[in-house]
Scaffold this motif. Structure first.
Motif, PDB file in Angstrom:
ATOM      1  N   PHE A   9      -8.448  -9.598  -7.930  1.00 31.13           N
ATOM      2  CA  PHE A   9      -7.521  -9.480  -9.050  1.00 31.13           C
ATOM      3  C   PHE A   9      -7.020 -10.869  -9.444  1.00 31.13           C
ATOM      4  CE2 PHE A   9      -6.800  -5.242  -7.006  1.00 31.13           C
ATOM      5  CZ  PHE A   9      -7.301  -4.475  -8.043  1.00 31.13           C
ATOM      6  N   ALA A  10      -7.209 -11.217 -10.707  1.00 29.35           N
ATOM      7  CA  ALA A  10      -6.716 -12.505 -11.200  1.00 29.35           C
ATOM      8  C   ALA A  10      -5.199 -12.564 -11.043  1.00 29.35           C
ATOM      9  CB  ALA A  10      -7.097 -12.682 -12.670  1.00 29.35           C
ATOM     10  N   GLY A  11      -4.700 -13.705 -10.603  1.00 30.68           N
ATOM     11  CA  GLY A  11      -3.260 -13.919 -10.502  1.00 30.68           C
ATOM     12  C   GLY A  11      -2.591 -13.207  -9.342  1.00 30.68           C
ATOM     13  N   ARG A  12      -3.375 -12.656  -8.429  1.00 30.77           N
ATOM     14  CA  ARG A  12      -2.817 -11.885  -7.314  1.00 30.77           C
ATOM     15  C   ARG A  12      -1.719 -12.655  -6.571  1.00 30.77           C
ATOM     16  NH1 ARG A  12      -5.219  -7.871  -3.237  1.00 30.77           N
ATOM     17  NH2 ARG A  12      -3.898  -8.124  -1.408  1.00 30.77           N
ATOM     18  N   ASP A  13      -1.945 -13.934  -6.332  1.00 27.96           N
ATOM     19  CA  ASP A  13      -0.989 -14.731  -5.547  1.00 27.96           C
ATOM     20  C   ASP A  13       0.327 -14.979  -6.281  1.00 27.96           C
ATOM     21  OD1 ASP A  13      -2.822 -14.832  -3.512  1.00 27.96           O
ATOM     22  OD2 ASP A  13      -3.623 -16.797  -4.091  1.00 27.96           O
ATOM     23  N   SER A  14       0.334 -14.755  -7.579  1.00 29.16           N
ATOM     24  CA  SER A  14       1.565 -15.009  -8.339  1.00 29.16           C
ATOM     25  C   SER A  14       2.566 -13.865  -8.227  1.00 29.16           C
ATOM     26  CB  SER A  14       1.240 -15.265  -9.811  1.00 29.16           C
ATOM     27  OG  SER A  14       0.665 -14.102 -10.395  1.00 29.16           O
ATOM     28  N   PHE A  15       2.094 -12.683  -7.794  1.00 27.09           N
ATOM     29  CA  PHE A  15       2.984 -11.522  -7.696  1.00 27.09           C
ATOM     30  C   PHE A  15       3.997 -11.725  -6.575  1.00 27.09           C
ATOM     31  CE2 PHE A  15       3.681  -7.087  -6.010  1.00 27.09           C
ATOM     32  CZ  PHE A  15       4.527  -6.691  -7.035  1.00 27.09           C
ATOM     33  N   LYS A  16       5.265 -11.514  -6.878  1.00 25.35           N
ATOM     34  CA  LYS A  16       6.344 -11.787  -5.928  1.00 25.35           C
ATOM     35  C   LYS A  16       6.659 -10.599  -5.001  1.00 25.35           C
ATOM     36  CE  LYS A  16       7.116 -15.901  -7.571  1.00 25.35           C
ATOM     37  NZ  LYS A  16       6.700 -17.098  -6.788  1.00 25.35           N
ATOM     38  N   GLY A  17       6.114  -9.436  -5.324  1.00 25.72           N
ATOM     39  CA  GLY A  17       6.395  -8.265  -4.505  1.00 25.72           C
ATOM     40  C   GLY A  17       5.368  -8.068  -3.408  1.00 25.72           C
ATOM     41  N   GLN A  18       5.308  -6.821  -2.885  1.00 28.50           N
ATOM     42  CA  GLN A  18       4.379  -6.474  -1.815  1.00 28.50           C
ATOM     43  C   GLN A  18       3.104  -5.872  -2.379  1.00 28.50           C
ATOM     44  OE1 GLN A  18       7.026  -4.201   0.927  1.00 28.50           O
ATOM     45  NE2 GLN A  18       5.560  -4.738   2.518  1.00 28.50           N
ATOM     46  N   ILE A  19       1.960  -6.248  -1.778  1.00 29.72           N
ATOM     47  CA  ILE A  19       0.673  -5.645  -2.119  1.00 29.72           C
ATOM     48  C   ILE A  19       0.145  -4.965  -0.861  1.00 29.72           C
ATOM     49  CG2 ILE A  19      -1.679  -6.036  -2.929  1.00 29.72           C
ATOM     50  CD1 ILE A  19      -0.681  -8.515  -4.387  1.00 29.72           C
ATOM     51  N   ILE A  20      -0.173  -3.674  -0.975  1.00 32.23           N
ATOM     52  CA  ILE A  20      -0.533  -2.878   0.200  1.00 32.23           C
ATOM     53  C   ILE A  20      -1.826  -2.114  -0.069  1.00 32.23           C
ATOM     54  CG2 ILE A  20       0.185  -0.937   1.684  1.00 32.23           C
ATOM     55  CD1 ILE A  20       3.112  -1.676   0.875  1.00 32.23           C
ATOM     56  N   HIS A  21      -2.724  -2.119   0.906  1.00 27.82           N
ATOM     57  CA  HIS A  21      -3.880  -1.224   0.845  1.00 27.82           C
ATOM     58  C   HIS A  21      -3.552  -0.009   1.716  1.00 27.82           C
ATOM     59  CE1 HIS A  21      -7.885   0.479   1.214  1.00 27.82           C
ATOM     60  NE2 HIS A  21      -8.301  -0.346   0.274  1.00 27.82           N
ATOM     61  N   PRO A  22      -3.790   1.207   1.221  1.00 31.57           N
ATOM     62  CA  PRO A  22      -3.402   2.410   1.966  1.00 31.57           C
ATOM     63  C   PRO A  22      -3.997   2.504   3.371  1.00 31.57           C
ATOM     64  CG  PRO A  22      -4.004   2.975  -0.284  1.00 31.57           C
ATOM     65  CD  PRO A  22      -4.369   1.537  -0.088  1.00 31.57           C
ATOM     66  N   GLN A  23      -5.151   1.856   3.572  1.00 34.08           N
ATOM     67  CA  GLN A  23      -5.795   1.909   4.883  1.00 34.08           C
ATOM     68  C   GLN A  23      -4.978   1.168   5.942  1.00 34.08           C
ATOM     69  OE1 GLN A  23     -10.051   1.521   4.603  1.00 34.08           O
ATOM     70  NE2 GLN A  23     -10.265   0.806   6.693  1.00 34.08           N
ATOM     71  N   PHE A  24      -4.095   0.305   5.483  1.00 31.87           N
ATOM     72  CA  PHE A  24      -3.273  -0.485   6.418  1.00 31.87           C
ATOM     73  C   PHE A  24      -1.812  -0.378   6.003  1.00 31.87           C
ATOM     74  CE2 PHE A  24      -7.472  -2.370   5.837  1.00 31.87           C
ATOM     75  CZ  PHE A  24      -7.980  -2.226   7.116  1.00 31.87           C
ATOM     76  N   TRP A  25      -1.305   0.828   6.028  1.00 30.02           N
ATOM     77  CA  TRP A  25       0.054   1.090   5.577  1.00 30.02           C
ATOM     78  C   TRP A  25       1.064   0.524   6.562  1.00 30.02           C
ATOM     79  CZ3 TRP A  25       1.044   2.888   0.848  1.00 30.02           C
ATOM     80  CH2 TRP A  25       2.361   3.195   0.524  1.00 30.02           C
ATOM     81  N   PRO A  26       2.027  -0.278   6.095  1.00 30.60           N
ATOM     82  CA  PRO A  26       3.021  -0.855   7.015  1.00 30.60           C
ATOM     83  C   PRO A  26       3.930   0.227   7.593  1.00 30.60           C
ATOM     84  CG  PRO A  26       3.023  -1.965   4.863  1.00 30.60           C
ATOM     85  CD  PRO A  26       2.227  -0.720   4.703  1.00 30.60           C
ATOM     86  N   GLU A  27       4.166   0.141   8.876  1.00 36.40           N
ATOM     87  CA  GLU A  27       5.052   1.111   9.511  1.00 36.40           C
ATOM     88  C   GLU A  27       6.474   0.933   8.990  1.00 36.40           C
ATOM     89  OE1 GLU A  27       6.102   2.710  14.041  1.00 36.40           O
ATOM     90  OE2 GLU A  27       4.805   0.963  13.748  1.00 36.40           O
TER      91      GLU A  27
END
Length: 493
Positions: free
Chosen positions: A154-172
């Protein structure tokens, strides 16, 4: 558990592996075996995935084992309940005593003179690579990589200030209370997450490139519920299972033969669910039903939160990530505190292990699959690969029955090697899975091939497979049995 040689080694302690072990114990009780499991838990997919709302997209009367009734009232079950069901099956049958956790298979080398597989296995507890041998290798590893999911660039991914999560690795313990959530994707994971996260999130948006067929089904099977008033659980399970198999297969065949009327039916049902509150363009796919897998939502939960305004669907393409969210090709910007990339799985077969026969490397991706189970020119090797148009376990169950039939056939004749051999020059190779889904198309190069006719054709038809795998003779002129001349053969003589 310290044995270095076993009659059978099963790889994977998920839904398929536990089922395979139960069949092996019942049908081949004299076989020694172990299950190698890379992780530290039973359950496979159903232990790995922990995202909100995780559930089956198949009914549990067909996703459940043929030998163990599903007694939970919910036909569409949550992930923890399915995990408990698998673990319960293992404990009830003593399968847990045969599992070697933290053991990852790296390679498998077949020796014809010895008629056995030599496995290189990484032991997580010691960090060392151990050697194990077996007469028959049974791969129940599923079809995707556990250590990574699929996420596009995804272009500009590093500019996003929030959290990016893949469902396969859901944070506890992820706290999404009062957060704006954007889910990228339109498959089973996305349509599960959307209604599940509206309980706490300020708003949830599903961002899709193109629509998917979404079907509402009852969370509890009304016929099973009614039957429970008069019949024992085993009878309820068998009747409901037979009914659901017939309905699923019948609907699939109808969709393939009469795609236009089935399309009209599905879209009319969706239109009724949306009740004029959401534009139908977001739920009108460009393809025919079952060109890709349908998504099922229990009791219409997804449509309910859309009607209530707790969630929304946007159909567009991503231009770039921004500090505040995602800018779309249309110029619209979706603000987000959390972006979830429900963009699919990264597929692989056989747990990523490499294979060789008598010192020569073998690429299984170049071999045809035999009856959806064994491999062309590969001795004493089976895999479990379920249906894409019905419940996975339907095929897993009858595949396991078939493998046990093969093992018993070899014992009966005193032979040590079985191997499908293609003697028909008119058989042409085809893609292993005939679906247009993105994750399937990306993975075709990593899957084996199928042929254009039996027994190399993978039919994805339970009734046809049931007759073939359970009742037809093992000796079909394609499966070759032999007793290779080697050390053990000479000793026996």
């Amino acid at each position: 558990m310290s044995s270095k040689h076993l009659d059978v080694i099963i790889v994977g302690a998920g839904l398929s592996g536990i089922g395979a072990a139960v069949h092996l114990q019942r049908d081949c009780p004299n076989k020694s075996y172990a299950i190698l499991e890379n992780r530290q838990a039973i359950g496979g997919t159903w232990d790995l995935f922990r995202y909100p709302g995780i559930r089956s997209d198949s009914d549990m009367y067909t996703l459940g084992y043929s030998f163990k009734p599903w007694t939970n009232p919910k036909a569409i079950a949550d992930g923890p309940s399915i995990r408990d069901y698998i673990q319960e099956t293992a404990l009830e049958n003593g399968i847990d005593k045969h599992i070697r956790f933290g053991h990852k298979i790296l390679s498998a080398a077949w020796s014809t003179p010895d008629a056995l597989w030599v496995l290189s296995v990484e032991n997580a507890a010691t960090g060392k690579v151990e050697k194990l041998t077996c007469n028959f290798l049974w791969m129940c590893t599923g079809y995707y990589k556990y250590h990574q999911g699929y996420t596009p660039e995804f272009a500009g991914r590093d500019s996003f200030k929030g959290q990016i999560i893949h469902p396969q690795f859901w944070p506890e313990n992820l706290d999404y209370s009062g957060k704006k959530v954007v889910i990228i994707g339109s498959g089973a994971t996305a349509v599960t997450l959307l209604p599940a996260m509206t309980d706490k999130a300020a708003h949830v948006t599903m961002l899709q490139r193109s629509p998917t067929y979404i079907v509402t089904i009852p969370e509890k099977d009304p016929i099973a519920t009614g039957l429970r008033r008069f019949l024992p659980e085993k009878a309820v399970y068998r009747i409901t299972r037979a009914k659901n198999v017939s309905l699923t297969l019948g609907f699939f065949n109808l969709a393939k033969k009469k795609p236009k009327p089935v399309r009209r039916l599905l879209l009319s049902l969706t239109r009724r669910q949306l009740a004029g509150k959401v534009d139908m363009k977001h739920f009108t796919p460009s393809y025919n039903p079952w060109d890709e897998r349908l998504c099922a939502v229990p009791n219409g939960d997804l449509f309910k939160v859309l009607r209530q305004g707790k969630a929304s669907v946007v159909t567009d393409h991503i231009d770039t990530f921004t500090e505040k969210g995602i800018k779309l090709k249309s110029g619209q910007e979706l603000e987000a505190d959390i972006i979830i990339t429900a963009t699919g799985l990264d597929l692989q077969i056989m747990g990523g292990a490499t294979f060789s026969v008598d010192g020569k490397p073998v690429k299984l991706t170049e071999r045809m699959n035999y009856k959806g189970i064994l491999f062309e020119g590969m001795p004493n090797l089976a895999m479990v690969f379920g249906y894409t148009n019905a419940s996975w376990t339907l095929k897993a169950d009858i595949s396991s029955e078939y493998v046990c039939r093969v093992l018993n056939q070899m014992d009966k004749k005193g032979l040590r090697q079985c191997m499908p051999v293609n003697k028909d020059s008119s058989v042409q190779q085809e893609a292993f899975v005939e679906m247009h889904s993105g994750y399937i198309q990306r993975a075709l190069a990593h899957l084996p091939k199928q042929g254009n006719k039996a027994p190399w054709k993978v039919y994805m038809n339970y009734m046809l497979d049931l007759g073939t795998l359970r009742y037809k003779p093992i000796d079909d002129g394609v499966m070759e049995f032999s007793n290779p001349a080697g050390k053990k053969a000479k000793q026996a003589a």
